[in-house]
Design an enzyme around this catalytic site. Structure first.
Site, PDB file in Angstrom:
ATOM      1  CD  GLU A 144      -3.151  -0.815   0.268  1.00  0.00           C
ATOM      2  OE1 GLU A 144      -3.584   0.028   0.019  1.00  0.00           O
ATOM      3  OE2 GLU A 144      -3.537  -1.900  -0.430  1.00  0.00           O
TER       4      GLU A 144
ATOM      5  CG  ASN B  31     -12.847   3.950   6.872  1.00  0.00           C
ATOM      6  OD1 ASN B  31     -13.569   3.047   7.517  1.00  0.00           O
ATOM      7  ND2 ASN B  31     -12.608   3.629   5.505  1.00  0.00           N
TER       8      ASN B  31
ATOM      9  CD  GLU C 187      -5.357   9.133  -2.316  1.00  0.00           C
ATOM     10  OE1 GLU C 187      -5.924   8.664  -3.400  1.00  0.00           O
ATOM     11  OE2 GLU C 187      -5.902   9.026  -1.000  1.00  0.00           O
TER      12      GLU C 187
END
Length: 351
Positions: free
Chosen positions: A204, A251, A213
């Protein structure tokens, strides 16, 4: 010629003084295992170098005893210290074919293991083909007091180019939040789960390189305004962060509530505190089914295999033919990490 009479008591005194002033080799300590530049040593580890034993004051690698403050001189030693033949690997030769698993000694004195066969690519340049290898001539993986099945040296071997943010100490500190992680089932299952978790988070983050990100254009998309609590940190605040790239306001809210952290109002904590970042990754691994049918933790401890952990993280985006190359990349990492931990990867590797 006069003879000088030396009484036995005087002789005894003389020899005693000589023993103090000129200690014999027999009185010197035995040499510990020879210091190895490629090995990792933690505080208290002992190694011999240039006829002396040395004790590491803190974590060290490739710092020569006698020329670095990390090493304390414990005095001269004799015998031992050879390090055995485990470190006697051949020198790397440019242009020579190397099969997977080949171990070589590079020109800098460090060792490397081929993780993909190659025609003699340079180990310090071609990281796809080579990984650093900790030679067994020293205390390369002393047990961690946390009881975690992955030691510091193994972690370093898995992620040699990681971002300094992703510390081993941060990971170990985060373990207390989920005591069942890598401590459920047999020793084999514990190591398999640790390898599976680290393989997925490595995938990831590009090998634990990226903290946030990289596609900033996605940032505003992760706010669901239909939630009763909205997006108090801002429309573009809930982008992917940490080892498992936690994203979306719901989340952050759920992870924060579970961990007792204000992640909904301060999502930046995940990119500022290594322990918090690791905790969010473990929270997802241990408690969230994601697009799958079970948590990744349950997949590993209940025998469903590594493939099911991929489904829990990325579901149909990768599984069932969605992106077989990405699936295989995760599998490759898992198999390599399992090998580092000395455990079989088991079955059901793909999804």
């Amino acid at each position: 010629m006069r003879r000088i009479l030396i009484l036995p008591a005087v002789l005894s005194l003389v020899w005693g003084l000589l023993a103090v002033l000129l200690p014999s080799a027999a009185n010197a300590a035995a040499c510990a295992t020879a210091w190895n530049a490629g090995a990792v040593y933690t505080g208290g580890a002992v190694a011999s170098h240039n006829g002396h034993n040395w004790t590491a004051k803190w974590w060290t690698q490739n710092e020569t005893p006698g020329s670095a403050d990390v090493w304390g001189d414990q005095g001269s030693c004799t015998g031992g210290g050879s390090g055995g033949t485990a470190c006697s690997y051949p020198n790397w030769v440019a242009g020579q074919f190397y099969a997977v698993g080949s171990i070589v000694r590079y020109t800098d004195g460090n060792h490397y293991i081929a993780v993909h066969e190659n025609p003699g690519y340079d180990p310090v340049i071609s990281h796809w083909y080579w990984d650093p290898y900790t030679c067994s001539g020293g205390p390369t993986n002393p047990p961690d007091p946390s009881g975690f099945v992955v030691g510091q040296a193994q972690f370093d071997q898995m992620f040699p180019g990681r971002n300094s943010f992703y510390t081993y100490s941060g990971l170990v500190s985060a373990l207390s939040a989920f005591p069942a992680f890598a401590k459920t089932g047999s020793d084999t299952v514990k190591k398999q789960e640790a390898a599976a978790f680290l393989a997925n988070v490595g995938h990831e983050t590009g090998g634990l390189v990226h903290i946030v990100e990289q596609n900033t254009a996605n940032y505003p998309h992760y706010c669901d305004p239909n939630q009763s609590y909205g997006c108090p940190a801002g429309q573009a605040a809930y982008y992917g962060r940490g080892p498992i790239q936690l994203s979306w306001n719901f989340n952050y809210k759920a992870a924060g509530d579970a961990l007792g952290l204000p992640l909904l109002t301060n999502p930046w904590l995940v990119q500022q505190d290594a322990a918090v970042a690791w905790k969010t990754a473990l929270w997802y691994w241990m408690t969230q089914n994601g697009p799958g049918t079970m948590t990744a933790h349950n997949a590993m401890v209940n025998g469903r295999g590594f493939g099911e952990t991929i489904r829990s993280i990325n579901g149909s985006i990768e599984c069932n033919g969605g992106n077989p190359a990405q699936v295989q990349s995760r599998i490759n990492s898992y198999q390599r990490f399992a090998q580092i931990l000395g455990v079989s990867p088991g079955g059901n590797l793909s999804c």
